[in-house]
Design a protein around this motif. Structure first.
Motif, PDB file in Angstrom:
ATOM      1  N   LEU A 389     -22.849  26.302 -17.219  1.00 31.83           N
ATOM      2  CA  LEU A 389     -22.950  27.824 -17.165  1.00 31.83           C
ATOM      3  C   LEU A 389     -22.157  28.153 -18.605  1.00 31.83           C
ATOM      4  O   LEU A 389     -22.759  29.125 -19.149  1.00 31.83           O
ATOM      5  CB  LEU A 389     -22.230  28.283 -16.117  1.00 31.83           C
ATOM      6  CG  LEU A 389     -23.266  28.353 -15.034  1.00 31.83           C
ATOM      7  CD1 LEU A 389     -22.316  28.757 -13.561  1.00 31.83           C
ATOM      8  CD2 LEU A 389     -24.237  29.424 -15.241  1.00 31.83           C
ATOM      9  N   GLU A 390     -21.097  27.557 -18.974  1.00 31.99           N
ATOM     10  CA  GLU A 390     -20.304  28.020 -20.017  1.00 31.99           C
ATOM     11  C   GLU A 390     -21.049  27.810 -21.113  1.00 31.99           C
ATOM     12  O   GLU A 390     -21.115  28.615 -22.267  1.00 31.99           O
ATOM     13  CB  GLU A 390     -18.958  27.253 -19.935  1.00 31.99           C
ATOM     14  CG  GLU A 390     -18.064  27.610 -21.022  1.00 31.99           C
ATOM     15  CD  GLU A 390     -16.585  26.900 -21.218  1.00 31.99           C
ATOM     16  OE1 GLU A 390     -15.816  27.038 -22.131  1.00 31.99           O
ATOM     17  OE2 GLU A 390     -16.516  26.158 -20.366  1.00 31.99           O
ATOM     18  N   ASN A 391     -21.828  26.646 -21.135  1.00 32.76           N
ATOM     19  CA  ASN A 391     -22.505  26.384 -22.284  1.00 32.76           C
ATOM     20  C   ASN A 391     -23.730  27.550 -22.762  1.00 32.76           C
ATOM     21  O   ASN A 391     -23.893  27.857 -23.755  1.00 32.76           O
ATOM     22  CB  ASN A 391     -22.961  25.134 -22.286  1.00 32.76           C
ATOM     23  CG  ASN A 391     -22.072  23.610 -22.872  1.00 32.76           C
ATOM     24  OD1 ASN A 391     -21.354  24.270 -23.369  1.00 32.76           O
ATOM     25  ND2 ASN A 391     -22.355  22.818 -22.066  1.00 32.76           N
ATOM     26  N   LEU A 392     -24.418  27.699 -21.390  1.00 30.38           N
ATOM     27  CA  LEU A 392     -25.390  28.924 -21.519  1.00 30.38           C
ATOM     28  C   LEU A 392     -24.965  30.068 -22.053  1.00 30.38           C
ATOM     29  O   LEU A 392     -25.322  30.805 -22.742  1.00 30.38           O
ATOM     30  CB  LEU A 392     -26.088  28.654 -20.131  1.00 30.38           C
ATOM     31  CG  LEU A 392     -26.718  27.574 -19.688  1.00 30.38           C
ATOM     32  CD1 LEU A 392     -27.419  27.775 -18.196  1.00 30.38           C
ATOM     33  CD2 LEU A 392     -28.002  27.412 -20.597  1.00 30.38           C
ATOM     34  N   ALA A 393     -23.750  30.391 -21.619  1.00 33.85           N
ATOM     35  CA  ALA A 393     -23.097  31.779 -21.805  1.00 33.85           C
ATOM     36  C   ALA A 393     -22.756  31.847 -23.499  1.00 33.85           C
ATOM     37  O   ALA A 393     -22.959  32.908 -23.969  1.00 33.85           O
ATOM     38  CB  ALA A 393     -21.964  32.045 -20.859  1.00 33.85           C
TER      39      ALA A 393
END
Length: 829
Positions: A389-393
């Motif tokens: 999720l952090e990478n996607l964000a």
């Protein structure tokens, strides 16, 4: 359990003995008055004074306020220790604190949780008991609530092994006075055992958490939140530390610490304004606590408390998953452990019960990757890992506006995922992805609802409404519009809005245009948002026999039967999601009665065919193409459209061509979004719009060869279809909430003079179109044209079929075909 009369009398006797022993030391006091009691009776007042209104005046004063309280607690307890041990031998004995006093974050009126620790060698049992009495009684006399125990180091170890709550508490044990080495020994022993027995204790811990959360509810969704014991409360922070102490997972930092500090501030304020050591923020205290903490509106306070609870709950849930993964790795490790990765498509994998991004996937190259990840995760009822999720964000760009058809389709699929949507949406929201898609979401995020019928905050209610609406999509023509209306129906519940339905309609228009919908769809969803309370109000407050009541309902949907079906489904989903007080048998019956009256007025005998391609002309097939087809070579052309593909196929019409084409596309791993099939002068001219989850562009020569082989009876090109069906089988859902129900096959009377028109509504799955085509062929039915559409994971397919002679089907044949279609969609054939 309450104490017996004998215990009570003994306690009173011991207290009097204690006071008589102390009185000679205060000979200067007034006769009949014990100055020591006068001093210690002020403890609660002194604690409240340290946390009085002035201590809340400055922003960020919480840590300093709690530091002063911790210093006072340490000083006072230290003085009590010095008085208690004066003149006595106390080697190898210490006073220790656990709980909030031990952690140094106690509130103004928090309980004292103290342990008198000793090795069990230097003092006799009687000496230890007398020492404990000299410490406990002054605390009781001060009116401070006390949880106390006397234990050896070995007894601490035994208690921790037998009592999970005690074990977690003893992990925080801290020295107050006396021999600090005794405390260090107890803490080291308990910590060692906690790590050594992590395999056994982790399931016990998660079970105990589940019981506690069920009893006290979700802090983020409560109008009267239990700040300590609820899911997302202060107690959960100790669980995070316990998991880290077991070396099973790292303790989250940053935002979770900020959330913890806010809940501590609110708890401190509750103590001050109530004068009691409460942990529940009651309705009657909202205004005073908000004012003390500097909030102009109590709802803003509740929104921040909800946000804090959500942050802690999300961190806890993720950390528990990390701990479980770590524990499984310890148990299963023989050599270096390689994670088990099951592909889900789009470079995403299932690993240890989470959706993760594959090592070779570059998030920067695909702004739609967060949507794709959300769709596969919610559909599989799995959370997306925090790291992914952090990478996607941080690495994926914003979706270009207006959104493309592919992006809209993915968003609809996400909303149609059912119960899996709740967890996935929360993860996306925690990372700020939702606000990038829907900036309007920020205004309703964690907003409280003071209406007694509601059990959730505004944003959570919207998601719950979407989940319940997925169970009603078979009764409407446009599932995507129903789900969008469910998502946006309360988007107008913003500060200052007097009529949230009216306020929400223009907000919904803005959202719909950003998503790239047509003006007709924008108007429909906007009207649904504006009128979403109309039907339930008419059903429960108006006379159904009065024509004006029916007039009002018909006016609300502009006389459109399809729109009425959408509004009726939205009304039910909204009420069910609100809670049992909003959706009773009585309300359901009244709404059903009103619906019958309105349908009679709208005359449903000739329903409208809901298909975006209903007006496509028959056209003329070029002569050159006819000559090429006569030579036995089907025509295939692949056109890329921004992440999706349009495949134009022309071939000689034959029985089973539709089934073969649909099966070939499914076998190639392509997902059909829409399709328009028609027959012109004996030639099938078909237009398919597909998506490729693998990212590979459809190969034109491969499709052409496959169709040619299928025309000769060679079924080889369909060999991968069964494997793909098995791989993509949707997991069974534990809950029936949001399940769409049985497939439907409807005959559309009057839609065509030359063919029988059938409308099929079912849950989409790989190969479904192939199965339907085979069902038609086996029934001896020819598909003259078809209009294929998938909205939010639900098919809305319209087929124009004839018998072998080219005539519409007779009544008996229609009944047979409808039964076969339903069985096919249901997977029973």
């Amino acid at each position: 359990m309450g104490q017996s009369v004998e215990q009570h009398l003994r306690k009173q006797h011991l207290r009097k003995q204690h006071l008589r022993k102390q009185s000679p030391q205060h000979s200067s006091s007034t006769p009949g008055e014990d100055p020591r009691m006068t001093d210690i009776a002020d403890v609660a007042a002194r604690r409240l004074d340290l946390a009085g209104t002035r201590a809340f005046e400055q922003v960020g004063s919480g840590p300093e306020r709690r530091r002063r309280l911790a210093e006072f607690n340490a000083q006072w307890l230290g003085e009590l220790w010095e008085d208690a041990v004066r003149g006595h031998r106390v080697e190898g004995v210490a006073l220790a604190a656990v709980g909030s006093v031990g952690r140094g974050d106690a509130g103004p009126l928090s309980d004292y949780d103290l342990v008198l620790l000793h090795y069990g060698r230097t003092l006799s049992n009687d000496e230890v008991t007398r020492l404990a009495d000299r410490i406990w009684y002054p605390i009781w006399d001060a009116g401070v609530r006390l949880d106390h125990s006397v234990r050896t180091v070995n007894q601490c170890r035994t208690v921790a092994a037998d009592d999970l709550t005690a074990a977690v508490g003893l992990l925080d044990i801290s020295p107050v006075a006396g021999d600090s080495e005794v405390v260090a020994a107890a803490r080291a022993t308990v910590s060692h055992d906690w790590r050594a027995n992590a395999r056994k204790r982790l399931p016990q811990l998660t079970d105990a958490m589940a019981v506690r959360h069920h009893r006290h509810g979700d802090l983020a969704q409560s109008i009267e939140p239990e700040l300590k014991e609820a899911h997302g409360g202060l107690r959960d922070m100790t669980i995070l530390s316990a998991l880290a102490e077991a070396w099973l997972a790292d303790r989250p930092r940053g935002e979770v610490d900020t959330a913890y500090g806010l809940l501590l501030d609110v708890r401190d304020a509750v103590h001050v304004v109530t004068g009691r050591g409460r942990d529940r923020l009651g309705r009657e205290d909202h205004d005073a606590v908000a004012a003390l903490l500097g909030y102009g509106d109590p709802d803003d306070l509740l929104a921040d408390v909800s946000d804090a609870g959500r942050t802690i709950a999300y961190a806890l849930d993720g950390t528990v998953r990390r701990a479980g993964q770590s524990q499984r790795a310890r148990v299963l490790r023989v050599g270096p452990r390689r994670p088990q990765m099951s592909p889900l498509g789009y470079g995403l994998f299932e690993s240890d019960g989470e959706v993760v991004l594959g090592a070779g996937r570059q998030p920067e190259s695909d702004p739609l990757l967060p949507l794709r990840a959300a769709v596969v995760a919610a559909g599989a009822n799995l959370p997306i890992s925090p790291t992914t999720l952090e990478n996607l964000a941080t690495k994926c760009g914003d979706v270009p506006t207006p959104w493309s058809p592919l992006a809209r389709g993915l968003f609809s699929d996400l909303l149609a995922a059912g119960p899996g949507l709740v967890t996935v949406w929360e993860g996306l929201d925690q990372q700020g992805i939702i606000e990038r898609w829907l900036p309007e979401w920020a205004a309703v995020r964690s907003r409280p609802q003071r209406n007694a019928v509601h059990r959730h905050t505004v944003d959570r209610h919207l998601i719950e409404t979407v989940v319940h609406a997925t169970g009603l999509v078979r009764g409407v023509g446009r599932a995507d519009l129903l789900l969008l209306a469910a998502l946006l129906h309360d988007i107008g519940k913003v500060p200052g809005a007097h009529d949230h339905s009216r306020a929400g309609a223009p907000i919904a228009e803005t959202v719909m245009r950003r998503l790239g919908h047509t003006e007709d769809d924008v108007e429909v969803v906007s009207s649904l948002v504006r009128e979403h309370l109309t039907l339930i109000e008419l059903a429960t407050r108006r006379d159904h026999s009065d024509p004006r009541t029916i007039d009002a309902a018909v006016t609300a949907v502009a006389g459109d039967r399809d729109r009425f079906d959408l509004l009726l489904a939205l009304t039910e989903a909204d009420a069910v999601a609100a809670g049992p007080k909003a959706w009773t048998d009585w309300r359901a019956a009244l709404l059903a009665q009103l619906a019958t009256e309105v349908r009679d007025r709208l005359d449903p005998s000739i329903p409208t065919v809901s298909t975006p391609a209903a007006n496509v002309g028959q056209g003329v097939v070029p002569e050159a193409l006819v000559r090429a087809l006569a030579a036995g070579d089907p025509h295939v052309e692949v056109l890329a459209h921004g992440g999706s593909y349009r495949i134009d196929i022309a071939d000689r019409d034959r029985l089973g061509l539709f089934a073969d084409t649909a099966g070939l596309l499914a076998a190639e791993g392509l997902v059909v979004r829409t399709a328009i099939l028609r027959t012109v002068d004996g030639v099938a001219v078909n237009e398919w719009h597909v998506e490729s989850p693998s990212g590979n562009e459809p190969e034109q020569p491969r499709l052409q060869r496959g169709l040619a082989r299928l025309a000769t009876g060679d079924r080889g090109p369909l060999g991968l279809l069964d494997r793909r069906r098995q791989f993509a089988a949707r997991p069974s859902r534990e809950s029936t909430i949001g399940t769409p129900g049985q497939p439907r096959a409807l005959v559309v009377p009057g839609a065509s003079d030359e063919a029988t028109v059938l409308e099929v509504r079912a849950e989409d799955r790989p190969g479904l179109l192939h199965e339907l085509g085979m069902a038609f062929a086996k029934s001896g039915v020819s598909v003259r044209s078809a209009h294929i559409a998938t909205y939010a994971g639900q098919t809305l397919d319209t087929f124009y079929v004839t018998d072998f002679s080219g005539h519409p089907l007779g009544p008996g044949k229609v009944a047979q075909v409808v039964a076969v279609i339903i069985d096919t969609c249901d997977g029973t054939t």
